[in-house]
Scaffold this active site. Structure first.
Site, PDB file in Angstrom:
ATOM      1  N   ASP A   1       9.573  41.457 -35.389  1.00 51.22           N
ATOM      2  CA  ASP A   1      10.663  40.777 -34.362  1.00 51.22           C
ATOM      3  C   ASP A   1      11.891  41.177 -35.506  1.00 51.22           C
ATOM      4  O   ASP A   1      11.697  39.989 -36.291  1.00 51.22           O
ATOM      5  CB  ASP A   1      10.695  39.993 -32.969  1.00 51.22           C
ATOM      6  CG  ASP A   1      12.252  40.172 -32.389  1.00 51.22           C
ATOM      7  OD1 ASP A   1      12.216  40.978 -31.415  1.00 51.22           O
ATOM      8  OD2 ASP A   1      13.069  39.549 -32.138  1.00 51.22           O
TER       9      ASP A   1
ATOM     10  N   GLU B   1      16.340  38.493 -35.813  1.00 47.68           N
ATOM     11  CA  GLU B   1      17.276  38.548 -34.722  1.00 47.68           C
ATOM     12  C   GLU B   1      18.245  38.486 -35.433  1.00 47.68           C
ATOM     13  O   GLU B   1      18.518  38.547 -36.845  1.00 47.68           O
ATOM     14  CB  GLU B   1      16.940  36.922 -34.325  1.00 47.68           C
ATOM     15  CG  GLU B   1      15.897  36.004 -33.253  1.00 47.68           C
ATOM     16  CD  GLU B   1      15.813  37.548 -32.316  1.00 47.68           C
ATOM     17  OE1 GLU B   1      17.685  37.144 -32.224  1.00 47.68           O
ATOM     18  OE2 GLU B   1      15.128  37.080 -31.404  1.00 47.68           O
TER      19      GLU B   1
ATOM     20  N   HIS C   1      13.234  35.027 -27.374  1.00 48.43           N
ATOM     21  CA  HIS C   1      14.828  35.313 -28.028  1.00 48.43           C
ATOM     22  C   HIS C   1      15.035  34.581 -29.729  1.00 48.43           C
ATOM     23  O   HIS C   1      16.658  34.377 -30.562  1.00 48.43           O
ATOM     24  CB  HIS C   1      16.439  34.913 -27.611  1.00 48.43           C
ATOM     25  CG  HIS C   1      16.682  36.068 -25.814  1.00 48.43           C
ATOM     26  ND1 HIS C   1      16.515  37.379 -26.278  1.00 48.43           N
ATOM     27  CD2 HIS C   1      17.237  35.613 -25.018  1.00 48.43           C
ATOM     28  CE1 HIS C   1      16.733  38.019 -25.301  1.00 48.43           C
ATOM     29  NE2 HIS C   1      16.930  36.605 -24.540  1.00 48.43           N
TER      30      HIS C   1
ATOM     31  N   ASP D   1       9.220  36.469 -29.943  1.00 48.42           N
ATOM     32  CA  ASP D   1       8.977  37.330 -29.601  1.00 48.42           C
ATOM     33  C   ASP D   1       7.979  38.876 -29.994  1.00 48.42           C
ATOM     34  O   ASP D   1       7.537  39.643 -29.348  1.00 48.42           O
ATOM     35  CB  ASP D   1      10.207  38.600 -29.423  1.00 48.42           C
ATOM     36  CG  ASP D   1      11.776  38.358 -28.818  1.00 48.42           C
ATOM     37  OD1 ASP D   1      10.877  37.027 -27.552  1.00 48.42           O
ATOM     38  OD2 ASP D   1      12.836  38.002 -28.398  1.00 48.42           O
TER      39      ASP D   1
END
Length: 563
Positions: A12, A14, A151, A156
């Site tokens: 994942d 960000e 998040h 995640d």
């Protein structure tokens, strides 16, 4: 290669925005899933060499200050590629993360990632088509997964890794898929080719569901031999039973297993939802179906006992009701709640707590000194004591709620004095008593004196249901039009005569089944308290009582007690 032998690297990212060409990665998180377990983790904040927008900070909690001293992608990407190795790259909504990873590789002069890829979102769309949302939060909620660090990239990634393992088990169980190439192909299958409904479900959908009535009742899910697997009740049988055959794959494992065994569906119609509720409880205890978890045995609920057969009545609690001259109120949820009610009565109303032998001594006790007793042993003032007993009676009927105001004031006062533990105690008492008194207000009588007709108007249908209650128990129901016709009033008169005159004397004691049905009626009345009009039986002739009920049905729906 089998799924067990493969390495899946769930990743994942960000980012500072949604466009890979102009935005940058600010964090990478990844976990390795091998042989059904998470075996390794990778997490690194990345300096994007630009300011992080406030909306991203609000979503992720990552600020510009947090990444200022972190390494840039030039040093982070080689570390991540080393962690990834030749594993299968997995992400939820893979195209998003893959675009950003490849964009960062391109800026560093590296080729796009050559790894095989798997999108858990695509798997979700095929495995759980009945689940309205396939977002990570909804999937975590559906599977009961506690996401730490939602998040944030690693949080995640871990959640996605756990969900991926659930998907693998479902692929094995439902689709006989064990190999990596089958999983990778499955994510690209057309929805129409993902699953065919099992033959037994298709047959039930075609042969049984169309016959379900739009009426309340109890339904039975059975095996081919007729063994009852599950008993349920419904306000509308057609809608409730159909829900079992809709989006089966999105239901929990227990319900999916249940539906894999169901071969027959049967039902019994009832006139009202209340009757379905009572019948369901009775049948579950009798049949004890394997897939019913609740209501398989009678539970001993406590009742508050006001011993009005004594000169100076006391209050206590008891699990069994008998016609012994006392007044019983309830039932309550638990012994703890019953003891709380008794404690409140002692504090606020001052009824005696001593037994008759102590009372006969005529000496004040500690409770009188604490102002928790009016000391009838000393003053022998039956009239004054009787006034307190009447206040207790009104309290137990839910008609005197002044105690709640007093508790609220004490809670506020304790809070002002920074006595927070005491304030919390009063708050808990207040919440418990508020709900209990609302339930008692719906009944507004001791159990064995609860004799009434409950009218539930249905304005949109031009009808009203009338429920007759005798000695705290439901006895009969009628559906009449609004306004009631002369024939319906005659039927109502006959029903009243049967319920209130022909039924016999007050019972000497109530059975476990009686007390359970009183509990169910009490709960049902509480849940429908805004719809019900209670007409009290006060003796007289059945025709007079039927006329009073008809007046309520025919008149404006003033949902206050029609005494």
């Amino acid at each position: 290669m089998t799924i067990e032998d493969a390495t899946f690297v769930v990743t994942d990212t960000e980012t500072t925005g949604t466009k890979a060409a102009s935005n940058r990665i600010i964090e990478i998180g990844a976990v390795k899933v091998e042989a059904g377990e998470i075996t390794d983790r990778f997490q690194q904040l990345v300096n994007p060499e630009r300011t992080i927008p406030s909306r991203i900070t609000h979503l992720t909690g990552i600020t510009t200050g947090m990444v200022f001293d972190q390494p840039t992608m030039e040093s982070v990407m080689p570390q991540y590629l080393d962690f990834l190795g030749d594993g299968i790259l997995v992400a939820h909504n893979l195209p998003f993360d893959l675009r950003f990873l490849n964009a960062e590789c391109s800026r560093l002069g590296l080729d796009d990632l050559p790894n095989q890829t798997l999108c858990s979102l695509r798997l979700a769309r095929r495995l759980l088509p009945g689940l309205r949302s396939k977002g990570l939060s909804r999937l975590a909620q559906f599977y009961g997964i506690n996401v730490n660090g939602r998040h944030r990239a690693l949080g995640d990634a871990e959640a996605t890794g756990i969900i991926l393992q659930r998907f693998f088990r479902q692929l094995d169980f439902e689709h006989d898929i064990h190999d990596v190439h089958e999983v990778l192909a499955f994510q690209n299958r057309k929805y129409t080719k993902v699953r065919k409904a099992p033959k037994h479900l298709k047959k039930l959908r075609e042969d049984v569901l169309p016959d379900l009535p739009d009426a309340p009742g109890v339904y039975f899910l059975k095996t081919s031999s007729g063994k009852i697997l599950y008993i349920g009740k419904a306000k509308q049988l057609s809608e409730r039973v159909r829900s079992y055959f809709t989006a089966i794959e999105s239901k929990d494992a227990r319900k999916r297993k249940l539906m894999s065994k169901v071969r027959r569906v049967e039902w019994t119609e009832t006139d009202t939802e209340l009757e379905a509720l009572l019948l369901e409880s009775r049948l579950i205890k009798e049949k004890k179906p394997s897939y019913n978890k609740a209501q398989k045995r009678y539970r001993h609920r406590p009742f508050i006992k006001l011993q009005t057969d004594e000169e100076f009545p006391r209050v206590g609690w008891q699990r069994a009701i008998s016609d012994d001259g006392a007044e019983y109120y309830g039932p309550l949820r638990s012994r703890k709640q019953a003891e709380l009610v008794i404690e409140v009565i002692s504090r606020f109303f001052g009824l005696r707590e001593c037994d008759d032998s102590e009372l006969s001594l005529g000496q004040r006790c500690l409770y009188a000194d604490m102002e928790r007793c009016t000391a009838p042993c000393e003053n022998d003032d039956a009239e004054r004591y009787g006034q307190q007993v009447e206040r207790v009676r009104q309290f137990l009927r839910g008609q005197d709620t002044s105690v709640l105001d007093d508790l609220d004031e004490r809670m506020q006062q304790a809070s002002r004095h920074l006595e927070f533990e005491k304030a919390a105690t009063f708050r808990d008492w207040l919440q418990t008593l508020d709900r209990m008194l609302e339930k008692q207000k719906a009944v507004a009588a001791p159990v064995l004196d609860h004799n009434a007709a409950l009218v539930q108007p249905h304005k949109d249908e031009g009808t009203a249901d009338v429920f007759l209650v005798r000695f705290g128990k439901f006895t009969a129901s009628l559906c009449v039009t609004c306004p009631a016709t002369p024939d319906e009033v005659r039927l109502l008169t006959d029903a009243v005569k049967t319920a209130f005159l022909d039924a016999g004397d007050r019972p000497d004691a109530l059975t476990k089944r009686d007390q359970d049905e009183i509990r169910l009626l009490s709960h049902w009345m509480y849940m429908h308290r805004s719809e019900l009009i209670s007409v009290r039986w006060q003796g007289g002739t059945p025709s007079d009582f039927a006329a009073r009920i008809a007046d309520v049905i025919n008149g404006p729906a003033d949902l206050s007690e029609a005494a």
